[in-house]
Write an enzyme that holds these catalytic residues in place. Sequence first.
Site, short mmCIF file in Angstrom:
data_model
loop_
_atom_site.label_atom_id
_atom_site.label_comp_id
_atom_site.label_asym_id
_atom_site.label_seq_id
_atom_site.Cartn_x
_atom_site.Cartn_y
_atom_site.Cartn_z
CG ASP A 19 -1.94 4.05 1.47
OD1 ASP A 19 -2.11 3.23 0.54
OD2 ASP A 19 -2.47 5.17 1.51
CD GLU A 65 -6.05 4.18 -7.09
OE1 GLU A 65 -6.11 4.22 -5.87
OE2 GLU A 65 -5.77 3.13 -7.71
#
Lengths: 410, 254
Positions: free
Chosen positions: B59, B48
Amino acid sequence: MNKPGYFGQWGGAYIPEVLYETFRELKEIYAKAKADPSFWQEYVDLMGSYSCRPTPLTHAENLTRHFGGAQIFIKREDLNHTGAHKANNVMGQGLLVKRMGKTRVIAETGAGQHGVACATMAAKFGFACTIYMGEEDVHRQRPNVFWMEKLGATVVPVTTGSRTLKDAINEAFRDWVSNMDTTHYVMGTVCGPHPFPEMVAWFQSIIGLEARKQIIASHGTLPARVYACVGGGSNAMGIFQGFLGDTEVELIGVEAGGKGLGTGQHAARLASNDASPGVAQGYKTMFLQDSDGQMRDTHSVAAGLDYIGVSPLLTDLWEKGRVRFAAATDQEVMAALDLTIKKEGIIPALESRHAFVQAFKEAGELPSDQAIIINQSGRGDKDIFTIAHAFDDPSWKEFIRKKGEEYATR
Amino acid sequence: MQLAEQIREARSKKEILLMTHLVLGYPSFAVNREVIRQMVENGVDIIELQIPFSEPMADGPMIIKANQEAIANGTKVADCLAFAAEMAAEHDIPFLFMTYYNILFKYGLKDFLNKAKEIGIRGFIIPDLPPEEGEEYLRLVKDLDLAPIQIFAPTSTEERMRTLADHGAGFIYCVARRGVTGSKTEFDASFDAYLARCRKATDLPLAVGFGISNREDVQVLTGKADLAVIGTATIRLVEEKGSEAVGPFIAGLR
Ligand SMILES: Cc1ncc(COP(=O)(O)O)c(C=O)c1O
């Protein structure tokens, strides 16, 4: 037919899956409250007994005489409890939090006014409270940090990104995705994912509802123009909603011109040509970003206007030509202060002063039988350090120096 | 072969697959290149590639820092595309783009997706683009026969999971817990119940990510999920011990 949460092509809910249920619940509780007339009455009663609503509409006779044009009226949101229009939104959301049965609130803050208002609401309603604030703003709005902490809130300085309002919003979301079961995120302005823009605008509409009645009572007719500063856009949407249907009333949003629109160091999304459509912080609007879609650093002397995006409601009204946008520079904003203090004994917040600057530029153009309203979103007490510094005030500096010595020797 | 089929075929030979993650341009493309080489040599099944964004809302601290520094180092979207093209040409495993929607939106959604197809990218993970907002995206990605990976969360209801699965392809990314990337996940009974709900909602392969950092974690997932996703752990490893530590780390995971 528009998709829910869209205003023209702007808005939406670009949220991570983990918050899907949380938003579903929030939309449901908001829709119920909106359909229930007793909820709005409860809100108005609370604002009447706990804050200072209805806030006055002050006829600024000395300023009017000074500019020799339109009658200048000032909507006094600074007289709300905690000193800004932010109180309206937090008390409204506080009532929803009670209905949802959550026990903790979190919020972002730039100028610290929303943070103080939120911490106050949390104290009154018995909620735990955490406030995220960009580290740069912690320094420039120190008095508000003190009060948030005294009110029992935890203030978390945010050190990521540009360390201002947008970064505080990101951190608040990061908290929320962990703690949504107990926690409500009290978004401070008419931005973010649906239903926040619409919901916050609804609570803030109390400003415009009052102002419309007040101007007709004291001036006899509608105003020619209404001015409001625009950070995220909540005080502006608040007062504008009182006049949206009155097409003869011109609505003017004033953004932060910072060091000047030509310098790139500003936060003028709609008054400059520097912004472009984008999707960030959960919604689609005009953002100050580069050609890759990375958000740019913004600048304003006013922490509450120092933001990359702007309400999707305002972007839509701008696109449709209903709201005109202008920008006031840091320098103009500092210069306007002396005038409002000396002529009217009124100290507007740095943010609010942007609206004053534009109104002062235009008041003289209008005949004296017309009226204009300036929305004074907040009071300037929080800015004492910034203002004293800008004035280079000798006795204040002496005071700070002495205090410093006093603490150094302990 | 479509991504889901390819994953099923790989799964018939291995008990669990590994998907790793890195932030492009952090600390540099040169280090990215070396890390990817070691990952592929040590058996990683899918990679990824995160295109950095200035507002990485989903995040945690480590990946926020990686995003910020990559951008500060001058990493452009065009550089990421060129680098991804090089990796996809060189290594014989599927590469995905992970990023936030604004990167696609600003590039031009259609142009971005066409470009990704052209350079050999197989799918996309866009955490801030729910299907309600992604109608055009979903249509375009499917027209290109690529995979718009959908995300399940522990807060998703069964009905919601079925809706998401209907829009998805390739595999489902099951976020292991509430919160953001980076911190530890507890694999307790409620986690098992969650994975069982995920399994019931879709026939697509299941990837589990968020807080997977060592061999024990991968072992816990074996038999329950098809892919284990290693994100922050390798970024931290490269930071602390350099890119040469990546190979042995990956080799030791299963
Ligand atoms: C006094 C005051 N005015 C205006 C603003 C800008 O926010 P908005 O545009 O949502 O009214 C702030 C934000 O902190 C504020 O404190």
